[in-house]
Write an enzyme that holds these catalytic residues in place. Sequence first.
Site, short mmCIF file in Angstrom:
data_model
loop_
_atom_site.label_atom_id
_atom_site.label_comp_id
_atom_site.label_asym_id
_atom_site.label_seq_id
_atom_site.Cartn_x
_atom_site.Cartn_y
_atom_site.Cartn_z
N GLY A 193 56.35 -12.42 -84.37
CA GLY A 193 57.25 -13.27 -83.61
C GLY A 193 58.18 -14.00 -84.57
N GLY A 194 58.97 -14.91 -84.02
CA GLY A 194 59.94 -15.63 -84.85
C GLY A 194 59.30 -16.52 -85.89
CG PHE A 195 57.84 -20.21 -85.57
CD1 PHE A 195 57.96 -21.18 -86.55
CD2 PHE A 195 58.65 -20.25 -84.47
CE1 PHE A 195 58.88 -22.19 -86.41
CE2 PHE A 195 59.58 -21.26 -84.33
CZ PHE A 195 59.70 -22.24 -85.29
N GLY A 196 55.88 -16.13 -87.03
CA GLY A 196 54.76 -15.60 -87.80
C GLY A 196 54.43 -14.17 -87.45
CB ALA A 197 53.39 -11.43 -88.98
CE LYS B 97 47.31 -15.33 -83.48
NZ LYS B 97 47.83 -16.02 -82.33
CG ASP C 183 51.33 -17.34 -74.07
OD1 ASP C 183 51.89 -17.01 -73.00
OD2 ASP C 183 51.56 -16.78 -75.16
N1 LIG Z 1 41.43 -12.33 -81.92
C1 LIG Z 1 42.06 -11.19 -81.63
N2 LIG Z 1 41.36 -10.05 -81.51
C2 LIG Z 1 41.98 -8.88 -81.24
N3 LIG Z 1 43.30 -8.75 -81.07
C3 LIG Z 1 44.06 -9.84 -81.19
C4 LIG Z 1 43.48 -11.13 -81.48
N4 LIG Z 1 44.49 -12.03 -81.54
C5 LIG Z 1 45.62 -11.36 -81.30
N5 LIG Z 1 45.39 -10.05 -81.09
C6 LIG Z 1 46.36 -8.98 -80.80
O1 LIG Z 1 47.37 -9.05 -81.77
C7 LIG Z 1 48.64 -8.80 -81.20
C8 LIG Z 1 49.59 -9.91 -81.62
O2 LIG Z 1 49.09 -11.12 -81.13
P1 LIG Z 1 49.91 -12.47 -81.17
O3 LIG Z 1 48.97 -13.56 -80.83
O4 LIG Z 1 50.66 -12.58 -82.44
O5 LIG Z 1 50.87 -12.41 -79.97
P2 LIG Z 1 52.12 -11.46 -79.65
O6 LIG Z 1 51.64 -10.40 -78.71
O7 LIG Z 1 52.78 -11.02 -80.91
O8 LIG Z 1 53.09 -12.40 -78.91
P3 LIG Z 1 52.87 -13.53 -77.86
O9 LIG Z 1 52.64 -14.74 -78.69
O10 LIG Z 1 54.12 -13.56 -77.10
O11 LIG Z 1 51.66 -13.20 -77.01
C9 LIG Z 1 48.43 -8.67 -79.71
O12 LIG Z 1 48.48 -7.29 -79.38
C10 LIG Z 1 47.05 -9.21 -79.47
O13 LIG Z 1 46.41 -8.48 -78.44
#
Ligand SMILES: Nc1ncnc2c1ncn2[C@@H]1O[C@H](COP(=O)(O)OP(=O)(O)OP(=O)(O)O)[C@@H](O)[C@H]1O
Length: 551
Positions: free
Chosen positions: A43-47, A65, A163
């Site tokens: 996203g805009g703030f992180g990966a 994260k 969220d």
């Molecule tokens: N603890 C976790 N275990 C398994 N998968 C995860 C976990 N946390 C995040 N993910 C997966 O990592 C991916 C990226 O997650 P993130 O939280 O960065 O959100 P995003 O999908 O990039 O954006 P948004 O914040 O809009 O939901 C997603 O596909 C999510 O399902």
Amino acid sequence: MSYCLNPACPNPDNLLDTELCQACGSNLLLRDRYQGIRELGRGGFGATFLAKDESLPGSPYCVIKQLRPAASSPHVLQMARDLFRREAKTLGKIGNHPQVPRLLDYFEANQEFYLVQEYISGSTLQQEVKKNGPFSEVGVKQFLSEVLPMMQYIHSNQVIHRDIKPANLIRRTQDKKLVLIDFGAVKDKVTPTRANASEQTALTAYAIGTPGYAPPEQMAMRPVYASDIYALGVTCVYLLTGKSPKDMSYNPNTGEMMWEEHVHVSDHFSSVMQKMLEVSVRHRYQNAGEVLRALDLEPYMESLAQSMVTPVKPTREDNTAGNSGNLNSNGNNGGRMMHSSPTARMAAAIRARQAKATGMDSAGMTGGSARRGVTRTTLTTMERSRISARLSGPSTGGGDSNSAGNTKPKPSAEEVVLTYGKGKRDFTFHDLSTLHLAKANLSGANFHQARLRKVNLQGANLFNTDFGRAGLTQANLKNANLARAYLSHADLQNTDLRGADLSYAYLSNANLRGANLCGADLTGAKITDAQLSQARTNWATIHPSGKRGIW
Ligand SMILES: Nc1ncnc2c1ncn2[C@@H]1O[C@H](COP(=O)(O)OP(=O)(O)OP(=O)(O)O)[C@@H](O)[C@H]1O
């Protein structure tokens, strides 16, 4: 593969067992323990990355994260650090819950902030719907019964998720439990406007959530606990339709999502969803407990609704009620005749609770419906009397009545099959004990609180049926298809469930003492070890984990 976590790396993919990145020379083992595997999202703030913790035996997977603030001014950096710390604190506080990922680590390295959490292996509900199609009403109710207690727990820790959406709910492969992910208060899309804002204000300002799932007050940066309820309501709409909020129409005057045209659910469940999706916070359920209580009333209300449309012969009590039974706005008759029986008192209590739960006024309109000008059924005095008379009248079933004492007249097996064939699905409170319904197709029917003692349903198709609080003692359910059935609080003592398909069935609080589960398939079923230990199992029993064996 090994993945370089340096944000500036031009080519992060590396071969496994490489120590330094081939493209940028960075150490591929972050903090000498975390090895990146692949990027999960950005996203805009992180990966977000999938990684392995090489410092632990077996190198378990984890999720890293990484906060990458776009701006580098000192106050933005400081705020980002505060926000990240705040998220870590939240996860640290509530991550002990089995349906929330555990916080494993949190640190700062090379001006980047890192948060390491438990990796949840499984599919998100979004993926589940895309793969298997939309959920049924029973499926969504099961989903709510799993998610609402978790939401209660989160809120009791003063945390608003902000969220909630199908992509943030993962069904864990290992135990089929739903896990809520992404407690990232640090979201993209919003730029801080006030350098000196307090930590809370900054957190709230960033945490805007996902458009369509986030309610108006959250988009206006004033999230409250009820904001999560709205997002959960939108999630239910997605589960029932497979449609995202962006595919829905909205009322141009009120901003309300016009979901009802896409969804076919019972009237009561529809009214619960309507209240979850209220645009105005004041008219929405205020907390998860309120939704749980409203859902609990459903079988009673369905039963009442059924009584309303089925004409009945006037009874002595009808006449009495007609004489003296003018009901007041709470649905009672001022303490006269109908309050003399416990069931009548229960009926009055149900109406009063339902009115409270759905915010109905005395004319039977909800606040929201009234504002939209939707007319709800207003019961005539006669209709109210009939319902109460039916609830308070003696059962003609011939068997002993259930605890509620309001069992419907007992139909024959042929009548059950015939009415089901005509599309009637509501058998709540019915006395169906000892009926011979072997091999009948009754999938999707509602037997909530029905009496089914010694019923023969061998080989019957009971897929997705609702047996909540039903009495099924000594029933023959051998080889029945009970996949995805709702059996919460059902009495299954001494039932024959040999070879039954109970995959993904919901058996929370069901009594399984003496039940025979030899050869039954319980893959993904919601059931505890304690419950299973009271039943008979054998080498052919498939357990919730998918493995076979005696418990
Ligand atoms: N603890 C976790 N275990 C398994 N998968 C995860 C976990 N946390 C995040 N993910 C997966 O990592 C991916 C990226 O997650 P993130 O939280 O960065 O959100 P995003 O999908 O990039 O954006 P948004 O914040 O809009 O939901 C997603 O596909 C999510 O399902």
